[in-house]
Design a protein around this motif. Structure first.
Motif, mmCIF file in Angstrom:
data_model
loop_
_atom_site.group_PDB
_atom_site.id
_atom_site.type_symbol
_atom_site.label_atom_id
_atom_site.label_comp_id
_atom_site.label_asym_id
_atom_site.label_seq_id
_atom_site.Cartn_x
_atom_site.Cartn_y
_atom_site.Cartn_z
ATOM 1 N N HIS A 66 29.959 25.074 25.595
ATOM 2 C CA HIS A 66 30.163 23.781 26.254
ATOM 3 C C HIS A 66 31.430 23.095 25.746
ATOM 4 C CE1 HIS A 66 26.633 23.781 28.688
ATOM 5 N NE2 HIS A 66 25.821 23.907 27.653
ATOM 6 N N ARG A 67 31.743 23.255 24.472
ATOM 7 C CA ARG A 67 32.987 22.675 23.945
ATOM 8 C C ARG A 67 34.201 23.302 24.629
ATOM 9 N NH1 ARG A 67 32.542 19.361 19.695
ATOM 10 N NH2 ARG A 67 30.626 19.482 18.493
ATOM 11 N N ILE A 68 34.169 24.611 24.806
ATOM 12 C CA ILE A 68 35.273 25.301 25.480
ATOM 13 C C ILE A 68 35.374 24.839 26.930
ATOM 14 C CG2 ILE A 68 36.043 27.564 26.312
ATOM 15 C CD1 ILE A 68 34.846 28.701 23.664
ATOM 16 N N ASN A 69 34.232 24.709 27.605
ATOM 17 C CA ASN A 69 34.245 24.263 29.001
ATOM 18 C C ASN A 69 34.786 22.844 29.136
ATOM 19 O OD1 ASN A 69 33.251 26.656 29.930
ATOM 20 N ND2 ASN A 69 31.138 25.957 30.083
ATOM 21 N N VAL A 70 34.403 21.954 28.221
ATOM 22 C CA VAL A 70 34.903 20.577 28.278
ATOM 23 C C VAL A 70 36.421 20.568 28.083
ATOM 24 C CG1 VAL A 70 34.924 18.357 27.054
ATOM 25 C CG2 VAL A 70 32.761 19.446 27.605
ATOM 26 N N ALA A 71 36.912 21.361 27.151
ATOM 27 C CA ALA A 71 38.357 21.409 26.915
ATOM 28 C C ALA A 71 39.095 21.982 28.122
ATOM 29 C CB ALA A 71 38.654 22.232 25.673
ATOM 30 N N ALA A 72 38.574 23.050 28.696
ATOM 31 C CA ALA A 72 39.255 23.695 29.827
ATOM 32 C C ALA A 72 39.241 22.816 31.074
ATOM 33 C CB ALA A 72 38.604 25.041 30.116
ATOM 34 N N THR A 73 38.077 22.299 31.438
ATOM 35 C CA THR A 73 38.022 21.474 32.648
ATOM 36 C C THR A 73 38.716 20.130 32.434
ATOM 37 O OG1 THR A 73 35.799 20.690 32.077
ATOM 38 C CG2 THR A 73 35.959 22.547 33.609
ATOM 39 N N GLY A 74 38.712 19.649 31.206
ATOM 40 C CA GLY A 74 39.451 18.427 30.906
ATOM 41 C C GLY A 74 40.953 18.631 31.070
ATOM 42 N N THR A 75 41.439 19.802 30.703
ATOM 43 C CA THR A 75 42.846 20.122 30.896
ATOM 44 C C THR A 75 43.194 20.162 32.378
ATOM 45 O OG1 THR A 75 42.877 21.374 28.839
ATOM 46 C CG2 THR A 75 44.636 21.836 30.413
ATOM 47 N N TRP A 76 42.335 20.783 33.182
ATOM 48 C CA TRP A 76 42.564 20.829 34.629
ATOM 49 C C TRP A 76 42.514 19.426 35.229
ATOM 50 C CZ3 TRP A 76 44.619 24.497 37.450
ATOM 51 C CH2 TRP A 76 44.597 25.800 36.973
ATOM 52 N N THR A 77 41.603 18.592 34.745
ATOM 53 C CA THR A 77 41.518 17.218 35.233
ATOM 54 C C THR A 77 42.812 16.472 34.939
ATOM 55 O OG1 THR A 77 39.134 17.210 34.855
ATOM 56 C CG2 THR A 77 40.193 15.076 35.091
ATOM 57 N N LEU A 78 43.303 16.590 33.726
ATOM 58 C CA LEU A 78 44.550 15.930 33.345
ATOM 59 C C LEU A 78 45.720 16.453 34.177
ATOM 60 C CD1 LEU A 78 46.103 14.027 31.451
ATOM 61 C CD2 LEU A 78 46.291 15.942 29.864
ATOM 62 N N MET A 79 45.773 17.758 34.381
ATOM 63 C CA MET A 79 46.879 18.341 35.137
ATOM 64 C C MET A 79 46.872 17.871 36.598
ATOM 65 S SD MET A 79 48.050 22.316 35.393
ATOM 66 C CE MET A 79 46.536 22.856 36.104
ATOM 67 N N THR A 80 45.696 17.807 37.222
ATOM 68 C CA THR A 80 45.650 17.336 38.604
ATOM 69 C C THR A 80 45.983 15.847 38.691
ATOM 70 O OG1 THR A 80 43.242 17.041 38.468
ATOM 71 C CG2 THR A 80 44.049 19.090 39.448
ATOM 72 N N ALA A 81 45.624 15.081 37.674
ATOM 73 C CA ALA A 81 45.991 13.662 37.666
ATOM 74 C C ALA A 81 47.506 13.495 37.582
ATOM 75 C CB ALA A 81 45.313 12.949 36.502
ATOM 76 N N ILE A 82 48.151 14.303 36.769
ATOM 77 C CA ILE A 82 49.613 14.227 36.641
ATOM 78 C C ILE A 82 50.284 14.624 37.954
ATOM 79 C CG2 ILE A 82 51.606 15.277 35.496
ATOM 80 C CD1 ILE A 82 49.843 15.388 32.947
ATOM 81 N N ILE A 83 49.790 15.685 38.590
ATOM 82 C CA ILE A 83 50.349 16.109 39.877
ATOM 83 C C ILE A 83 50.121 15.025 40.930
ATOM 84 C CG2 ILE A 83 50.152 17.808 41.738
ATOM 85 C CD1 ILE A 83 49.470 19.878 39.539
ATOM 86 N N GLY A 84 48.957 14.390 40.908
ATOM 87 C CA GLY A 84 48.677 13.311 41.848
ATOM 88 C C GLY A 84 49.600 12.127 41.655
ATOM 89 N N LEU A 85 49.888 11.779 40.407
ATOM 90 C CA LEU A 85 50.832 10.686 40.137
ATOM 91 C C LEU A 85 52.236 11.034 40.620
ATOM 92 C CD1 LEU A 85 49.683 9.521 36.606
ATOM 93 C CD2 LEU A 85 49.443 8.305 38.768
ATOM 94 N N GLN A 86 52.615 12.285 40.445
ATOM 95 C CA GLN A 86 53.920 12.728 40.949
ATOM 96 C C GLN A 86 53.958 12.645 42.473
ATOM 97 O OE1 GLN A 86 56.721 13.442 39.336
ATOM 98 N NE2 GLN A 86 57.753 13.762 41.281
ATOM 99 N N ALA A 87 52.856 12.999 43.122
ATOM 100 C CA ALA A 87 52.784 12.918 44.582
ATOM 101 C C ALA A 87 52.917 11.469 45.049
ATOM 102 C CB ALA A 87 51.480 13.525 45.085
#
Length: 98
Positions: A66-87
């Protein structure tokens, strides 16, 4: 000049169309895994003296996954937020020169 603005608007809208549902999906899974991680951690703390070594190893492996999953999906969440801000910045960029 008008063509550049149109292209930015098309790319920004396309990126925003992709990132909004992705951000919602990744945020949901991040929070779900975080909730499961919290449950496993509480179960370990509550039963640390009562369970056998085999059961404790099982609980610790669940916690680690679960720790690995939180880190991985949290990274994807952050990355999509950054792409959304760029959009959003592509869509709202103002070319008017004063």
């Amino acid at each position: 000049m008008k063509l550049k603005k149109t292209i930015r608007l098309i790319f920004g809208t396309a990126a925003l169309t992709i990132t909004l549902p992705s951000f919602a999906l990744f945020t949901y899974h991040t929070l779900l895994d975080w909730y499961l991680l919290d449950n496993v951690t509480q179960e370990i703390m509550k039963n640390k003296d009562k369970v056998s070594e085999k059961e404790m190893n099982y609980l610790l492996s669940r916690e680690l996954s679960h720790r690995i999953n939180v880190a991985a999906t949290g990274t994807w969440t952050l990355m999509t937020a950054i792409i959304g801000l760029q959009a959003v910045s592509l869509i709202t960029k103002n070319d008017d020169k004063n």
